[in-house]
Design an enzyme around this catalytic site. Structure first.
Site, PDB file in Angstrom:
ATOM      1  N   ARG A 154      -2.631  15.560  -4.011  1.00  0.00           N
ATOM      2  CA  ARG A 154      -2.299  14.145  -4.266  1.00  0.00           C
ATOM      3  C   ARG A 154      -1.346  14.120  -5.448  1.00  0.00           C
ATOM      4  O   ARG A 154      -1.705  14.548  -6.550  1.00  0.00           O
ATOM      5  CB  ARG A 154      -3.559  13.331  -4.565  1.00  0.00           C
ATOM      6  N   HIS A 156       0.736   8.270   3.047  1.00  0.00           N
ATOM      7  CA  HIS A 156      -0.712   8.512   2.948  1.00  0.00           C
ATOM      8  C   HIS A 156      -1.242   8.818   4.353  1.00  0.00           C
ATOM      9  O   HIS A 156      -1.985   8.040   4.946  1.00  0.00           O
ATOM     10  CB  HIS A 156      -1.404   7.289   2.339  1.00  0.00           C
ATOM     11  N   GLN A 170      -5.096   8.731   5.350  1.00  0.00           N
ATOM     12  CA  GLN A 170      -5.578   7.358   5.493  1.00  0.00           C
ATOM     13  C   GLN A 170      -5.228   6.825   6.879  1.00  0.00           C
ATOM     14  O   GLN A 170      -6.051   6.185   7.544  1.00  0.00           O
ATOM     15  CB  GLN A 170      -4.931   6.476   4.410  1.00  0.00           C
ATOM     16  N   CYS A 181      -7.253  -0.114   2.872  1.00  0.00           N
ATOM     17  CA  CYS A 181      -7.571   1.299   2.612  1.00  0.00           C
ATOM     18  C   CYS A 181      -8.514   1.463   1.422  1.00  0.00           C
ATOM     19  O   CYS A 181      -9.155   2.496   1.290  1.00  0.00           O
ATOM     20  CB  CYS A 181      -6.286   2.073   2.359  1.00  0.00           C
ATOM     21  N   ARG A 186     -12.680   8.234   6.878  1.00  0.00           N
ATOM     22  CA  ARG A 186     -11.917   9.278   6.192  1.00  0.00           C
ATOM     23  C   ARG A 186     -12.632  10.622   6.367  1.00  0.00           C
ATOM     24  O   ARG A 186     -12.010  11.648   6.636  1.00  0.00           O
ATOM     25  CB  ARG A 186     -11.772   8.957   4.694  1.00  0.00           C
TER      26      ARG A 186
HETATM   27  N1   CP Z   1      -7.955   5.036   0.216  1.00  0.00           N
HETATM   28  C1   CP Z   1      -7.888   6.050  -0.666  1.00  0.00           C
HETATM   29  O1   CP Z   1      -7.112   7.001  -0.527  1.00  0.00           O
HETATM   30  O2   CP Z   1      -8.770   5.961  -1.702  1.00  0.00           O
HETATM   31  P1   CP Z   1      -8.825   6.875  -3.000  1.00  0.00           P
HETATM   32  O3   CP Z   1      -7.624   6.561  -3.832  1.00  0.00           O
HETATM   33  O4   CP Z   1     -10.113   6.464  -3.663  1.00  0.00           O
HETATM   34  O5   CP Z   1      -8.838   8.326  -2.588  1.00  0.00           O
HETATM   35  N1  NVA Z   2      -0.941   2.250  -2.253  1.00  0.00           N
HETATM   36  C1  NVA Z   2      -2.089   2.699  -3.014  1.00  0.00           C
HETATM   37  C2  NVA Z   2      -3.069   3.381  -2.115  1.00  0.00           C
HETATM   38  C3  NVA Z   2      -4.319   3.877  -2.782  1.00  0.00           C
HETATM   39  C4  NVA Z   2      -5.232   4.590  -1.862  1.00  0.00           C
HETATM   40  C5  NVA Z   2      -1.624   3.632  -4.121  1.00  0.00           C
HETATM   41  O1  NVA Z   2      -0.748   4.475  -3.881  1.00  0.00           O
HETATM   42  O2  NVA Z   2      -2.140   3.521  -5.227  1.00  0.00           O
END
Ligand code: CP
Ligand code: NVA
Length: 303
Positions: free
Chosen positions: A97, A124, A127, A258, A286
């Site tokens: 990430r 993402h 997701q 999400c 997930r």
């Molecule tokens: N939706 C999602 O990716 O959540 P987190 O940021 O908690 O991993």
């Molecule tokens: N768009 C958001 C998604 C979090 C899961 C971000 O990147 O923070």
């Protein structure tokens, strides 16, 4: 070596099979990843991605090591490529990430283990797999589904649009003019829709977008790494999913997010916590979808 850096790293057929297997294999405990170690390198916070990958790997018999990016030598100038080569010697897969999709792709190009995108500024895809699985739990025929994303044209919106377009669904991305999806994302989704017989539409008008929707979807106004700014909030106000927005859809229309959510910003508390919200099912999925992904990438991975 197969990576999952974007939804298009799987074919439409593979995505549909993954989703079907994730539904069928919920609750699987096995040793299919026995003796394998999954690394997780995170440069941003996470609740769902971190925990669902950790538990998912454990349930398949694997080991997991979480590494905060700022505790690595990367922060002191070690190159992405050296890090990828060295970690490839220890690990059997890695979830990353980070901020830049380009950095993720550089890592994957140097790695000899599967690399999974756990979120970048641009995409993402994990997701999106769980989202499609959730949609499939309500509709057997994905080609008859209309999914409408409202809000910021961000990472979640790009991957959602691509995965829906790939499987032949009708996806609408509805954003303020200044916060539209990037051109590469629009091209990608429209190309996928052309190949699948689906529809990928981009608009700025919520009233027409939500007509006939089976699912309304939104995400935060400020993604991780972005500064809050009042102009952006004002631009996004008309795209909030609230009772008035939901009233323009049929009673069967469900609401997706999400998470994490900001009640009162992109979605009202009454809608998020109301009977048409399926956000916790999405979050649970997930786990199920990513177990199928790890099985496909980490079992019998060829260098
Ligand atoms: N939706 C999602 O990716 O959540 P987190 O940021 O908690 O991993
Ligand atoms: N768009 C958001 C998604 C979090 C899961 C971000 O990147 O923070």
């Amino acid at each position: 070596m197969r990576h999952f850096l974007k939804t298009t790293d799987l074919s439409a057929r593979e995505i549909i099979e993954l989703v079907q297997d994730a539904i069928a294999n919920k609750g699987e405990h096995s040793n299919i990843l026995a003796g394998k170690s999954l690394g997780m390198i995170f440069a941003k916070p996470s609740t769902r991605t971190r925990v669902s990958f950790t538990v998912g790997a454990y349930e398949l018999g694997g080991h997991v090591m979480f590494i905060s990016e700022r505790e690595m030598q990367l922060g002191r100038g070690e190159t992405i490529e050296d890090t990828a080569r060295v970690l490839s010697a220890y690990l059997d897969g890695v979830v990353i990430r980070t901020y830049s999709q380009d950095d993720l792709e550089r890592f994957a190009a140097a790695a000899t283990i599967p690399v999974i995108n756990g979120l970048t500024d641009e995409r993402h895809p994990c997701q999106a797999l769980a989202d499609l699985m959730t949609i499939r739990e309500y509709h057997d025929d994905l080609t008859k589904v209309k999914v409408v994303y409202l809000g910021d044209g961000n990472n979640v919106s790009t991957s959602l649009a691509s995965v829906c377009a790939a499987v032949g669904a009708h996806v609408v991305v509805c954003t303020p003019p200044d916060l539209a999806s990037p051109e590469w994302a629009v091209r990608e989704a429209i190309g996928l829709a052309a190949a699948s017989g689906g529809v990928a539409e981009y608009t700025t008008d919520p009233a027409t977008a939500v007509r006939g929707a089976d699912f309304l979807y939104t995400d935060v106004w400020f993604s991780m790494g972005q500064q809050k700014n009042p102009l952006k909030s004002r631009q996004l106000e008309p795209y909030r999913i609230d009772e008035a927005m939901l009233a323009q859809t049929s009673p069967e229309c469900r609401v997706m997010h999400c998470l994490p959510a900001h009640r009162g910003e992109e979605i009202s508390a009454a809608v998020l916590d109301g009977p048409r919200s399926i956000v916790y099912q999405q979050a649970e999925n997930r786990l199920h979808a990513q177990k199928e992904l790890m099985k496909r990438l980490m079992v019998d991975a060829q260098a």
